[in-house]
Design an enzyme around this catalytic site. Sequence first.
Site, PDB file in Angstrom:
ATOM      1  N   ASP A 167     121.059  21.376  82.933  1.00 47.98           N
ATOM      2  CA  ASP A 167     120.800  22.760  82.525  1.00 47.98           C
ATOM      3  C   ASP A 167     121.746  23.714  83.262  1.00 47.98           C
ATOM      4  O   ASP A 167     122.380  24.582  82.656  1.00 47.98           O
ATOM      5  CB  ASP A 167     119.364  23.157  82.893  1.00 47.98           C
TER       6      ASP A 167
HETATM    7  C1  LIG Z   1     113.953  24.764  74.979  1.00 51.72           C
HETATM    8  C2  LIG Z   1     113.648  24.467  73.515  1.00 51.72           C
HETATM    9  C3  LIG Z   1     113.465  22.959  73.346  1.00 51.72           C
HETATM   10  C4  LIG Z   1     112.362  25.200  73.121  1.00 51.72           C
HETATM   11  O1  LIG Z   1     112.124  25.045  71.724  1.00 51.72           O
HETATM   12  P1  LIG Z   1     111.023  25.837  70.881  1.00 51.72           P
HETATM   13  O2  LIG Z   1     110.116  26.582  71.800  1.00 51.72           O
HETATM   14  O3  LIG Z   1     110.425  24.875  69.932  1.00 51.72           O
HETATM   15  O4  LIG Z   1     111.793  26.862  69.923  1.00 51.72           O
HETATM   16  P2  LIG Z   1     112.912  27.959  70.155  1.00 51.72           P
HETATM   17  O5  LIG Z   1     113.298  27.847  71.567  1.00 51.72           O
HETATM   18  O6  LIG Z   1     114.011  27.842  69.203  1.00 51.72           O
HETATM   19  O7  LIG Z   1     112.239  29.369  69.800  1.00 51.72           O
HETATM   20  C5  LIG Z   1     111.105  29.944  70.288  1.00 51.72           C
HETATM   21  C6  LIG Z   1     110.621  31.066  69.368  1.00 51.72           C
HETATM   22  O8  LIG Z   1     110.821  32.303  70.055  1.00 51.72           O
HETATM   23  C7  LIG Z   1     111.298  33.276  69.106  1.00 51.72           C
HETATM   24  N1  LIG Z   1     111.937  34.396  69.779  1.00 51.72           N
HETATM   25  C8  LIG Z   1     112.827  34.360  70.810  1.00 51.72           C
HETATM   26  N2  LIG Z   1     113.173  35.604  71.167  1.00 51.72           N
HETATM   27  C9  LIG Z   1     112.486  36.454  70.361  1.00 51.72           C
HETATM   28  C10 LIG Z   1     112.390  37.868  70.254  1.00 51.72           C
HETATM   29  N3  LIG Z   1     113.078  38.671  71.057  1.00 51.72           N
HETATM   30  N4  LIG Z   1     111.593  38.373  69.312  1.00 51.72           N
HETATM   31  C11 LIG Z   1     110.865  37.588  68.499  1.00 51.72           C
HETATM   32  N5  LIG Z   1     110.908  36.242  68.547  1.00 51.72           N
HETATM   33  C12 LIG Z   1     111.695  35.689  69.491  1.00 51.72           C
HETATM   34  C13 LIG Z   1     112.208  32.469  68.227  1.00 51.72           C
HETATM   35  O9  LIG Z   1     112.523  33.144  67.064  1.00 51.72           O
HETATM   36  C14 LIG Z   1     111.355  31.209  68.027  1.00 51.72           C
HETATM   37  O10 LIG Z   1     110.387  31.489  67.020  1.00 51.72           O
HETATM   38  P3  LIG Z   1     109.897  30.371  65.948  1.00 51.72           P
HETATM   39  O11 LIG Z   1     111.141  29.855  65.284  1.00 51.72           O
HETATM   40  O12 LIG Z   1     109.228  29.303  66.786  1.00 51.72           O
HETATM   41  O13 LIG Z   1     108.956  31.107  65.064  1.00 51.72           O
HETATM   42  C15 LIG Z   1     114.780  24.980  72.615  1.00 51.72           C
HETATM   43  O14 LIG Z   1     114.918  26.346  72.813  1.00 51.72           O
HETATM   44  C16 LIG Z   1     116.121  24.286  72.786  1.00 51.72           C
HETATM   45  O15 LIG Z   1     116.327  23.168  72.326  1.00 51.72           O
HETATM   46  N6  LIG Z   1     117.084  24.972  73.439  1.00 51.72           N
HETATM   47  C17 LIG Z   1     118.428  24.483  73.640  1.00 51.72           C
HETATM   48  C18 LIG Z   1     118.474  23.459  74.713  1.00 51.72           C
HETATM   49  C19 LIG Z   1     117.882  23.958  76.008  1.00 51.72           C
HETATM   50  O16 LIG Z   1     118.188  25.002  76.545  1.00 51.72           O
HETATM   51  N7  LIG Z   1     117.088  23.092  76.608  1.00 51.72           N
HETATM   52  C20 LIG Z   1     116.671  23.309  77.975  1.00 51.72           C
HETATM   53  C21 LIG Z   1     115.247  23.355  78.104  1.00 51.72           C
HETATM   54  S1  LIG Z   1     114.701  23.721  79.780  1.00 51.72           S
HETATM   55  C22 LIG Z   1     114.826  22.278  80.664  1.00 51.72           C
HETATM   56  O17 LIG Z   1     115.429  21.356  80.258  1.00 51.72           O
HETATM   57  C23 LIG Z   1     114.161  22.194  82.014  1.00 51.72           C
HETATM   58  C24 LIG Z   1     112.980  21.260  82.039  1.00 51.72           C
HETATM   59  C25 LIG Z   1     111.908  21.667  81.021  1.00 51.72           C
HETATM   60  O18 LIG Z   1     113.385  19.941  81.730  1.00 51.72           O
HETATM   61  C26 LIG Z   1     112.325  21.310  83.401  1.00 51.72           C
HETATM   62  C27 LIG Z   1     113.180  20.874  84.553  1.00 51.72           C
HETATM   63  O19 LIG Z   1     114.319  20.414  84.408  1.00 51.72           O
HETATM   64  O20 LIG Z   1     112.652  21.006  85.662  1.00 51.72           O
END
Ligand SMILES: CC(C)(COP(=O)([O-])OP(=O)([O-])OC[C@H]1O[C@@H](n2cnc3c(N)ncnc32)[C@H](O)[C@@H]1OP(=O)([O-])[O-])[C@@H](O)C(=O)NCCC(=O)NCCSC(=O)C[C@@](C)(O)CC(=O)[O-]
Length: 406
Positions: A167
């Site tokens: 990340d």
């Molecule tokens: C992280 C996931 C999997 C979550 O995936 P998700 O929660 O299924 O979906 P999303 O992230 O695409 O979207 C969330 C919702 O928020 C909405 N949204 C957002 N902003 C606004 C706003 N302003 N106004 C209104 N709505 C808003 C957006 O439109 C969407 O609405 P939906 O389509 O569900 O109806 C996904 O986002 C993803 O694949 N991201 C890319 C890869 C990524 O960054 N992954 C890293 C995750 S964090 C991590 O890895 C750390 C962890 C968890 O492993 C812990 C650790 O390492 O310690």
Amino acid sequence: MSEQKNPLPLAGIRVVEFTHMVMGPSCGMLLADLGAEVIKVEPVNGDNTRRLPGSGSGFYAMFNRNKKSLAVDVKQPAGREAVLRLLATADVFSENFKPGTMEKLGLGYEALSKLNPRLIYVSHKGFLKGPYDQRTALDEVVQMMGGMAYMTGPEGRPLRAGASVNDIMGGIFGAIGAMAALRTRDTTGRGQQVESSLFENNVFLMGTHMMQYAVTGKPAKPMPSRVAAWAVYDVFEARDGGQIFLGVVSDTQWRLFCDAFGLAALKASPRLATNPQRVAEREWLMPQLRAVMATYSADEISTRFEAHGLPFAPITQPHELFEDEHLRESGGLAPVHIAPDASGAQADLDTRTPLLPLMLDGERLGVRSNPPSIGEHTAALLRELGYSADEIKALESQQIIHDGEG
Ligand SMILES: CC(C)(COP(=O)([O-])OP(=O)([O-])OC[C@H]1O[C@@H](n2cnc3c(N)ncnc32)[C@H](O)[C@@H]1OP(=O)([O-])[O-])[C@@H](O)C(=O)NCCC(=O)NCCSC(=O)C[C@@](C)(O)CC(=O)[O-]
């Protein structure tokens, strides 16, 4: 708050980010620390990571300093309109939502590059283009499929690394890509798309193990079951239970180690004169050394290792770094104020936070503003975009924005 003596390199660059969790926010923090104005667009009830319990409770507090918060519901036409007005003024857009989410919101690359051809569009995803690119992903997922968990755990027991390495690296590569694209824009006048990903980061980190296989034909063994290329290269237990790592990587260091603990006979032994000999004699040598170390306290061992110029390290837990003498005196941790809505905590908190591991012209890049409260800058930004006080009030009463200025 810190005052920078030197001008910040990205001053005058405006970044608008749609980010959550770790990867996108860490990219924005890097750009913000380097002087960019970074505006975090959040849902009206704030980024989810503001409320994560347990191990997630540090995410928002760590990765969102030096940013502004614009809380707006972009699913509502009036909310999207405000964000589009803002994006017309931006140099960089950064996001890390799942594949297709930005497009659904009308904020995909095609749409935004038409709106603002100078815009640099940075996407942080699980995978770069290819068969997996529609998958959602977490750091853990790519550590499991990318060889890192296999290499970290003991043989047959995959273990994730102790930090969100992919990340954070994804954020760093996103920021490097953004800066490279800004440089290109200086000559072409046009923005471009920048893509960074979790899986490909992990593959890059596995590069030495992959190349070892290519060169020797032997698959890399998990770290805990590897025979180190050096001896002594071990963690010792001290009399008081403290643990200290020592890595002896030359014959000179071996002799210094013997001097440090008065081990004249071992120093003179022809069986131990060279590193290959010491590696071959490890099973005979190490119990003797462990017995010697167990008669000293951890502080005594550290003092002797340090006095003899040996590479050593006490085994430390992350929270103990707050008390680390080097970090305290070098200013590696900076004061920061964390509001309850930036941590999920019950009350305001004054603490210190790690700065970027970087110095420019002898200076660290400091905390100029605390992680913002939800919508702290909504009203100021909308006013700058030409919204009147009445229009802002109306948007607030329809719950299209949250004005957290108060
Ligand atoms: C992280 C996931 C999997 C979550 O995936 P998700 O929660 O299924 O979906 P999303 O992230 O695409 O979207 C969330 C919702 O928020 C909405 N949204 C957002 N902003 C606004 C706003 N302003 N106004 C209104 N709505 C808003 C957006 O439109 C969407 O609405 P939906 O389509 O569900 O109806 C996904 O986002 C993803 O694949 N991201 C890319 C890869 C990524 O960054 N992954 C890293 C995750 S964090 C991590 O890895 C750390 C962890 C968890 O492993 C812990 C650790 O390492 O310690």
